[in-house]
Design a protein around this motif. Structure first.
Motif, mmCIF file in Angstrom:
data_model
loop_
_atom_site.group_PDB
_atom_site.id
_atom_site.type_symbol
_atom_site.label_atom_id
_atom_site.label_comp_id
_atom_site.label_asym_id
_atom_site.label_seq_id
_atom_site.Cartn_x
_atom_site.Cartn_y
_atom_site.Cartn_z
ATOM 1 N N LYS A 100 -4.971 4.550 -6.073
ATOM 2 C CA LYS A 100 -4.710 5.968 -6.316
ATOM 3 C C LYS A 100 -3.449 6.356 -5.556
ATOM 4 N N ALA A 101 -2.482 6.921 -6.270
ATOM 5 C CA ALA A 101 -1.172 7.245 -5.678
ATOM 6 C C ALA A 101 -1.145 8.670 -5.140
ATOM 7 N N GLY A 102 -0.341 8.839 -4.070
ATOM 8 C CA GLY A 102 -0.036 10.160 -3.554
ATOM 9 C C GLY A 102 -0.791 10.547 -2.309
ATOM 10 N N GLN A 117 0.802 -1.213 0.000
ATOM 11 C CA GLN A 117 0.000 0.000 0.000
ATOM 12 C C GLN A 117 0.842 1.274 0.000
ATOM 13 N N SER A 118 2.119 1.109 -0.296
ATOM 14 C CA SER A 118 2.994 2.276 -0.496
ATOM 15 C C SER A 118 4.248 1.832 -1.248
ATOM 16 N N ILE A 119 4.802 2.773 -2.030
ATOM 17 C CA ILE A 119 6.053 2.530 -2.748
ATOM 18 C C ILE A 119 7.147 3.306 -2.018
ATOM 19 N N LEU A 152 5.592 6.773 -1.463
ATOM 20 C CA LEU A 152 4.424 7.176 -2.240
ATOM 21 C C LEU A 152 3.257 6.253 -1.830
ATOM 22 N N PRO A 153 2.366 6.727 -0.985
ATOM 23 C CA PRO A 153 1.263 5.865 -0.534
ATOM 24 C C PRO A 153 0.273 5.570 -1.644
#
Length: 251
Positions: free
Chosen positions: A243-245, A201-203, A220-221
């Motif tokens: 959805k990223a960010g 759930q995050s990069i 990047l969540p």
């Protein structure tokens, strides 16, 4: 895309009947009808609802509303779901200080765009020794969401039928009415469905501290939500959107 309902074997016939009642809503409390009549009526209702649901799904697909290329698709078979549900059973609850209801098994039925469930339960009287009955409870899986690496859902009950009873027809009808009127209490004893899903759930980026290029660490969540639920051909498909960010700098 077509869904085929298996109609051979006692378990499949029971599933058809129970899911049909779940679609139709709560059953009335009149005198019990013959099992054959119940099966014929409920099977016909199930197939009509199945056709209607598939027509609605086809209409959505023609409008481009069933697109999976930008979504994460998770498929769960009926057998896997049966094992997950069975791990939390049996469960017991006392109804109106008169009846002990024990939910013993669950069978999922994922067909015709309906996420159906069939529970088998026993009811025993707290007042009369030896008075007991076998119940069939139909419902559906509702309110899907993705949270902390888990796919969550609640069970919504809609149908209660007395299959076998040690008492007469009138007492069986009274028993069915008692169980039906306390459906919320019985529903609450069934735990929420939880299926672990291994999706990051995050990069996370460790950063670069030396060389010609320097980058700060951070993450990047990813916000993951359930966009669609499609029960088709004995499998429950869960479509997830990511959805990223926004970017979160690290220390």
């Amino acid at each position: 895309m077509a869904a085929r309902a298996r109609t051979s074997g006692p378990e499949a016939r029971t599933a058809l009947a129970a899911v049909a009642f779940a679609i139709m809503g709560a059953v009335g409390c009149g005198r019990s009808e013959a099992p054959e009549a119940t099966l014929a009526r409920s099977s016909a209702a199930f197939r009509r609802a199945q056709i209607a649901n598939l027509e609605a799904l086809i209409a959505k697909a023609e409008k481009g509303e069933v697109v999976t290329s930008d979504q994460i698709a998770i498929g769960i078979s009926e057998d896997v779901m049966k094992s997950v549900l069975g791990a939390s059973l049996p469960r017991e609850v006392v109804v109106a200080d008169r009846l002990r209801v024990r939910i013993e098994s669950a069978v999922p039925v994922f067909r015709g765009s309906v996420a159906g469930l069939v529970f088998r339960a026993t009811a025993s009287s707290l007042d009369v020794d030896g008075a007991s009955a076998t119940l069939e409870i139909g419902g559906t899986l509702e309110k899907f969401q993705f949270e902390n690496g888990r796919l969550l859902s609640r069970v919504a009950l809609a149908h209660f039928t007395v299959l076998e009873s040690s008492v007469g027809d009138l007492a069986s009808d009274a028993l069915q009415h008692l169980v039906q009127s306390n459906s919320a209490l019985i529903q609450d004893v069934i735990p929420p469905l939880e299926i672990p899903v291994q999706i990051e759930q995050s990069i996370k980026i460790g950063g670069l501290t030396s060389g010609a290029v320097v980058a700060k660490p951070g993450a990047l969540p990813l916000e993951i939500t359930v966009s669609q639920v499609l029960p088709i051909n004995q499998r429950l498909w869960i479509l997830l959107k990511a959805k990223a960010g926004p970017w979160k700098p690290g220390s």
